[in-house]
Design a protein around this motif. Structure first.
Motif, PDB file in Angstrom:
ATOM      1  N   GLY A 138       0.799  -1.210   0.000  1.00 43.45           N
ATOM      2  CA  GLY A 138       0.000   0.000   0.000  1.00 43.45           C
ATOM      3  C   GLY A 138       0.837   1.268   0.000  1.00 43.45           C
ATOM      4  N   ILE A 139       2.015   1.223   0.621  1.00 45.29           N
ATOM      5  CA  ILE A 139       2.941   2.363   0.597  1.00 45.29           C
ATOM      6  C   ILE A 139       3.618   2.485  -0.759  1.00 45.29           C
ATOM      7  N   LEU A 140       3.931   1.344  -1.365  1.00 41.17           N
ATOM      8  CA  LEU A 140       4.714   1.308  -2.593  1.00 41.17           C
ATOM      9  C   LEU A 140       3.913   1.686  -3.835  1.00 41.17           C
ATOM     10  N   ARG A 141       2.714   1.169  -3.977  1.00 40.27           N
ATOM     11  CA  ARG A 141       1.969   1.314  -5.238  1.00 40.27           C
ATOM     12  C   ARG A 141       1.764   2.756  -5.693  1.00 40.27           C
ATOM     13  N   PRO A 142       1.445   3.695  -4.781  1.00 42.19           N
ATOM     14  CA  PRO A 142       1.272   5.082  -5.263  1.00 42.19           C
ATOM     15  C   PRO A 142       2.535   5.709  -5.844  1.00 42.19           C
ATOM     16  N   LEU A 143       3.697   5.096  -5.586  1.00 38.31           N
ATOM     17  CA  LEU A 143       4.966   5.639  -6.082  1.00 38.31           C
ATOM     18  C   LEU A 143       5.313   5.124  -7.479  1.00 38.31           C
ATOM     19  N   LEU A 144       4.555   4.165  -7.973  1.00 40.46           N
ATOM     20  CA  LEU A 144       4.860   3.526  -9.257  1.00 40.46           C
ATOM     21  C   LEU A 144       3.965   4.096 -10.350  1.00 40.46           C
ATOM     22  N   ASP A 145       4.553   4.554 -11.434  1.00 38.87           N
ATOM     23  CA  ASP A 145       3.748   5.025 -12.561  1.00 38.87           C
ATOM     24  C   ASP A 145       3.464   3.871 -13.512  1.00 38.87           C
ATOM     25  N   ASN A 146       2.478   4.054 -14.358  1.00 38.21           N
ATOM     26  CA  ASN A 146       2.022   2.965 -15.230  1.00 38.21           C
ATOM     27  C   ASN A 146       2.867   2.778 -16.479  1.00 38.21           C
ATOM     28  N   ASP A 147       3.791   3.684 -16.750  1.00 34.26           N
ATOM     29  CA  ASP A 147       4.630   3.560 -17.945  1.00 34.26           C
ATOM     30  C   ASP A 147       5.945   2.835 -17.671  1.00 34.26           C
ATOM     31  N   ASN A 148       6.482   2.986 -16.474  1.00 36.82           N
ATOM     32  CA  ASN A 148       7.762   2.363 -16.130  1.00 36.82           C
ATOM     33  C   ASN A 148       7.613   1.054 -15.365  1.00 36.82           C
ATOM     34  N   PHE A 149       6.374   0.737 -14.971  1.00 37.15           N
ATOM     35  CA  PHE A 149       6.146  -0.465 -14.180  1.00 37.15           C
ATOM     36  C   PHE A 149       4.917  -1.209 -14.700  1.00 37.15           C
ATOM     37  N   GLY A 150       4.808  -2.462 -14.302  1.00 39.59           N
ATOM     38  CA  GLY A 150       3.710  -3.313 -14.776  1.00 39.59           C
ATOM     39  C   GLY A 150       2.915  -3.940 -13.658  1.00 39.59           C
ATOM     40  N   GLY A 151       2.857  -3.268 -12.496  1.00 41.67           N
ATOM     41  CA  GLY A 151       2.046  -3.769 -11.397  1.00 41.67           C
ATOM     42  C   GLY A 151       2.864  -4.473 -10.334  1.00 41.67           C
ATOM     43  N   THR A 152       2.229  -4.696  -9.197  1.00 40.36           N
ATOM     44  CA  THR A 152       2.860  -5.410  -8.084  1.00 40.36           C
ATOM     45  C   THR A 152       1.986  -6.569  -7.664  1.00 40.36           C
ATOM     46  N   ARG A 153       2.603  -7.557  -7.032  1.00 35.63           N
ATOM     47  CA  ARG A 153       1.843  -8.636  -6.413  1.00 35.63           C
ATOM     48  C   ARG A 153       2.599  -9.112  -5.186  1.00 35.63           C
ATOM     49  N   ILE A 154       1.857  -9.466  -4.156  1.00 36.87           N
ATOM     50  CA  ILE A 154       2.482 -10.002  -2.958  1.00 36.87           C
ATOM     51  C   ILE A 154       2.523 -11.520  -3.046  1.00 36.87           C
ATOM     52  N   ASP A 155       3.509 -12.119  -2.404  1.00 40.52           N
ATOM     53  CA  ASP A 155       3.668 -13.568  -2.372  1.00 40.52           C
ATOM     54  C   ASP A 155       4.030 -13.958  -0.946  1.00 40.52           C
ATOM     55  N   VAL A 156       3.044 -14.428  -0.204  1.00 42.71           N
ATOM     56  CA  VAL A 156       3.262 -14.714   1.209  1.00 42.71           C
ATOM     57  C   VAL A 156       4.192 -15.912   1.404  1.00 42.71           C
ATOM     58  N   ILE A 157       4.194 -16.846   0.478  1.00 43.06           N
ATOM     59  CA  ILE A 157       5.052 -18.028   0.614  1.00 43.06           C
ATOM     60  C   ILE A 157       6.525 -17.629   0.574  1.00 43.06           C
ATOM     61  N   HIS A 158       6.877 -16.709  -0.321  1.00 44.59           N
ATOM     62  CA  HIS A 158       8.265 -16.255  -0.439  1.00 44.59           C
ATOM     63  C   HIS A 158       8.527 -14.978   0.361  1.00 44.59           C
ATOM     64  N   ASN A 159       7.492 -14.449   1.003  1.00 45.34           N
ATOM     65  CA  ASN A 159       7.603 -13.213   1.785  1.00 45.34           C
ATOM     66  C   ASN A 159       8.222 -12.094   0.942  1.00 45.34           C
ATOM     67  N   ARG A 160       7.648 -11.874  -0.224  1.00 45.74           N
ATOM     68  CA  ARG A 160       8.148 -10.885  -1.163  1.00 45.74           C
ATOM     69  C   ARG A 160       7.000 -10.098  -1.795  1.00 45.74           C
ATOM     70  N   ILE A 161       7.348  -8.883  -2.215  1.00 42.89           N
ATOM     71  CA  ILE A 161       6.505  -8.121  -3.126  1.00 42.89           C
ATOM     72  C   ILE A 161       7.247  -8.047  -4.442  1.00 42.89           C
ATOM     73  N   PHE A 162       6.656  -8.590  -5.492  1.00 43.77           N
ATOM     74  CA  PHE A 162       7.279  -8.581  -6.811  1.00 43.77           C
ATOM     75  C   PHE A 162       6.756  -7.372  -7.580  1.00 43.77           C
ATOM     76  N   ILE A 163       7.698  -6.567  -8.100  1.00 46.33           N
ATOM     77  CA  ILE A 163       7.356  -5.345  -8.826  1.00 46.33           C
ATOM     78  C   ILE A 163       7.800  -5.509 -10.274  1.00 46.33           C
ATOM     79  N   ASN A 164       6.843  -5.585 -11.182  1.00 47.33           N
ATOM     80  CA  ASN A 164       7.172  -5.690 -12.607  1.00 47.33           C
ATOM     81  C   ASN A 164       7.761  -4.361 -13.088  1.00 47.33           C
ATOM     82  N   THR A 165       8.969  -4.426 -13.639  1.00 50.84           N
ATOM     83  CA  THR A 165       9.756  -3.216 -13.877  1.00 50.84           C
ATOM     84  C   THR A 165      10.284  -3.158 -15.307  1.00 50.84           C
TER      85      THR A 165
END
Length: 390
Positions: free
Chosen positions: A59-86
């Motif tokens: 929730g903190i990260l998403r507002p900082l990402l624009d739609n032209d340089n990134f392709g969305g985020t997804r959380i993965d609780v199994i790997h304890n990661r947030i993956f940011i398509n870049t």
């Protein structure tokens, strides 16, 4: 679409289950979340804590990402990661160095992709238009994990969708086609898969979110029943009680019963309000026959068949868990795949792009059932749970 659980978003409540809802035990079958995450029941609290932190950071990260340089985020609780398509790693480095992000850097993984959110949204808009042109029977959404559009269709509808599948090949990347045997039988029965619990000397029956509700329909002079699921208990300012469900459950009759039987003692009440778009209906309860309970029925659990509703929330993180309870599939959990505006649903003359899409299996008869999120669970003694004192 019968394979994915599709949620019409306009009047949707995502319920939060209270701390008392899940008491952990390794006896019997796994709880739905343990099945989803492939963990033991006693690990659920740890993974819920991980997921809540990931949702917070996302929730903190998403507002900082624009739609032209990134392709969305997804959380993965199994790997304890947030993956940011870049697409632009210079911009990613700038974000990593921000004060509000730097402290969470160990949770972030910037992944190289080729397609931005702007590109995928443009593709989705064109594909959804083609679904109307070719009268497709399908579900489509932006899938952050695959950095592409995914089109889901039933095996039974492939021939109906041939022209649509051909038409969407003009888009780069070519959409991923995903097929399911939607009319296949299911084996999701539980030893607790019984009718409504009868209380007060078998006079008043309890009705919970997820219980089956049945409306008679007449076909060629014979009476059959349409099966749907109870959504949630509601009350208006005049203190009149209702059960909310889907509007399309109204067909021939506005009367709903607890069983597939026209028995006055099983009458839930009359549907006094229904819409097809948004798909929503209200059944005014006959309190002489039924007593609404603010719980979700969980027939898949051998020990904890009632989950207490605590609150309702908005969902925003792709990859977060959501569960549903319905008469046919009971309780199923999956991952949030797409938010409103990032997917569409097209069948017959009905089209909507105001949906949430969750990778939880559903079947005919689940319509109207509740969607919920496990807030927290504690390891409590069973007698504490039974008295709601966890």
């Amino acid at each position: 679409m019968r394979g994915f659980y599709i949620l019409i978003n306009i009047l949707l409540f995502i319920f939060v289950l209270s701390n008392n809802s899940m008491v952990l035990s390794q006896e019997g079958s796994k709880e739905p979340l343990a099945k989803l995450w492939n963990i033991d029941n006693d690990e659920i609290p740890e993974y819920l804590n991980l997921e809540r932190k990931l949702i917070l950071v996302d929730g903190i990260l998403r507002p900082l990402l624009d739609n032209d340089n990134f392709g969305g985020t997804r959380i993965d609780v199994i790997h304890n990661r947030i993956f940011i398509n870049t697409l632009n790693f210079t911009r990613a480095d700038e974000i990593k160095n921000l004060t509000q992000i730097n402290q969470y850097i160990d949770l972030l993984e910037f992944v190289k992709v080729f397609y931005s959110t702007t590109k995928l949204k443009s593709n989705l808009g064109g594909i959804s238009n083609l679904s109307n042109v070719h009268n497709a029977y399908c579900l489509g959404h932006i899938d952050v994990e695959f950095n592409n559009i995914v089109i889901t269709s039933c095996d039974e509808d492939i021939s109906l969708n041939e022209k649509f599948f051909t038409a969407i090949k003009i888009y780069e990347p070519n959409p991923i086609l995903n097929f399911h045997r939607c009319n296949a039988g299911i084996n999701n029965n539980s030893s607790n898969d019984i009718g409504p619990k009868i209380v007060v000397k078998q006079v008043v029956k309890e009705i919970l979110a997820g219980n089956g509700i049945y409306s008679p329909i007449n076909i060629n002079g014979s009476t059959f029943f349409l099966t749907c699921s109870a959504g949630f208990w509601a009350r208006d300012q005049a203190n009149i009680n209702y059960i909310a469900t889907t509007g399309h459950c109204f067909v021939d009759s506005d009367l709903f019963y607890l069983r597939e039987l026209i028995d006055p003692s099983d009458l839930i009440g009359q549907m006094i309000y229904h819409l097809k778009n948004p798909d929503f209906g209200l059944i005014q309860l006959n309190l002489e026959n039924v007593r609404p309970i603010a719980c979700v029925i969980n027939r898949n659990s051998r020990q904890y068949t009632e989950l207490i509703i605590d609150d309702h929330i908005a969902v925003s993180s792709i990859g977060a868990h959501l569960c549903h309870s319905g008469q046919t599939t009971n309780v199923e959990c999956g991952y949030l795949k797409a938010l409103s505006g990032d997917g569409f649903f097209k069948i017959r003359i009905h089209f909507t792009d105001d949906v949430l899409i969750v990778s939880a299996w559903s079947r005919k008869g689940d319509s109207g059932g509740p969607v919920f999120y496990f807030k927290r669970s504690y390891a409590c003694k069973s007698e504490w749970f039974n008295n709601y004192e966890c």
